[in-house]
Design a protein around this motif. Sequence first.
Motif: not given
Lengths: 295, 232
Positions: A202-203, A206-207, A209-210, A212, B82-83, B95, B110-111
């Motif tokens: 899950e984590q 999400i990473m 999609l944002v 990372a 994606r950013r 989460l 995370v970015i």
Amino acid sequence: MRWIYVLTEALKGLRRNLMMTVAVILSVTVSLTLLGASLLLSEQVELATDDWVGQVEVSIFLCDGRTCPEITEEQREQLETDLEEHQVVEEVFYESKQEAYDRFVELFSDQPNLIESVDADVLPASFRVRLQNPQLFAVIADEFAAYPGVEEIVDQRQVLDQFLRFTNVIRNAALIVAVIQLVAAGVLIANTIRVAAFARREQTSIMKLVGASNWYIRLPFVMEGVFAGVLGALVSWGLLWASVPRVAAQLRQEIELMPFIGASEVIAIGPLLLASGAGIAALASVLALRRFLDV
Amino acid sequence: MIRLQNVTKTYKRGGDDEVVALDDVSIDVDKGEFVFVVGPSGSGKSTFMRLLTREQFPDEGEIWVAGKNLVSLRSWKVPMLRREIGYVFQDFKLLPNKTVYENVAFAMEVIGKSRREIERRVPEVLELVGLEGKAQALPHELSGGQQQRVSVARAFVNNPRILLCDEPTGNLDPTTSVGIMKLLDRINRTGATVVMATHDQHIVDSMRRRVIELENGHVVRDQSRGVYGYAG
């Protein structure tokens, strides 16, 4: 890149999966202990052979008046000339009593008791001979054994061969088991990392999609594997450090006149063990994650 | 901002069995637009959204998103794409072991955003979505509408140029849905392009924005200031 994040995530993963972590560490420990042992054995063989007899194949020990009449200057020169002119001989050099003693002292510098017990006078002078073809020992033995002033002719290769054959078998066996065990450790690490990645899917989704970066997502998992690998390597290093010098000390009492490796050689292979542990873990983790975490 | 040109996407379903999800579709969405994508299940809505984030790759055609050609985009550059995009899910995807604040901050962490930037920006966005008092709550302590607000906050915290919403009101009751739509409208007014896939007829009808209707992989309607169906 935020290292605190990567490290805490890796540690969390290891704790969450404690049983697997223990299995990985043990398996890395076993494989690297065997790997280290076979490396140390190679070093031992090298130390014993190179320093002991070097490239010499035949030693012709000369009489010094103890068991047979001492060789005369004339006899010695005659012997040397004949050896040099002999067709199967590649190289000859003379080692005097003093030189023999000096070499002995240097070789066993770590055993002062042994050196003290040997008089400078005891070691015989010798001709050390290298043959064009080591198999031709018999020719030399036959021809020169009867020379006046020659006490004994020794085929150093034969003395060595048994020793070498024995240690080679042990070393190769250890090496094979080490490699198999290392592969097993790699597979175990890959599996552990995959389980960890699945638990945190899950984590990671999400990473992704944002936005990372791939390495930001992967690094905690890879570090998790590398931690376990390095820990296993440290344990194996410790095991070798605790056991090898002890075994060497034991053997030193039983086998005289042979130099043995000690703690310093064990310490020297540490970086290699650590690199192997970390390397195999990193490789296994990256391979395990390649498909799982692709964008 | 978004351009699809003759895009075809098929899925293999074992053997020679193929499902055509999108068939020769061309769509243009300008910067700052608010677009509804409607259509029955299996019409190609999800495929459309997934193509925009490069989760899927088209079989044919060209796709541009935020000035990037997605067909020729190298995979290591996908995170950068994606950013530019915020993504809101029907099921929130928060989460569960992180607080509201941490969930939103996570998207910045995370970015690689700095702690100072995170500490400045997260409260700002929580205030925008109306959750300034809930920062330390865990997701399960919140109502569905509040959870979706957190999810919107997370999608918007990195200031994306595009907000993709996949049935954001699908799990919410009508009153709560209106609140979420007001929020998305406010975000749209800050200049972000909003694309929202939905089944919610009332919302589409009340907002009166551009509607793209998909059916069996074709665009059957593209109407500015549209409603959900012809009947309406």
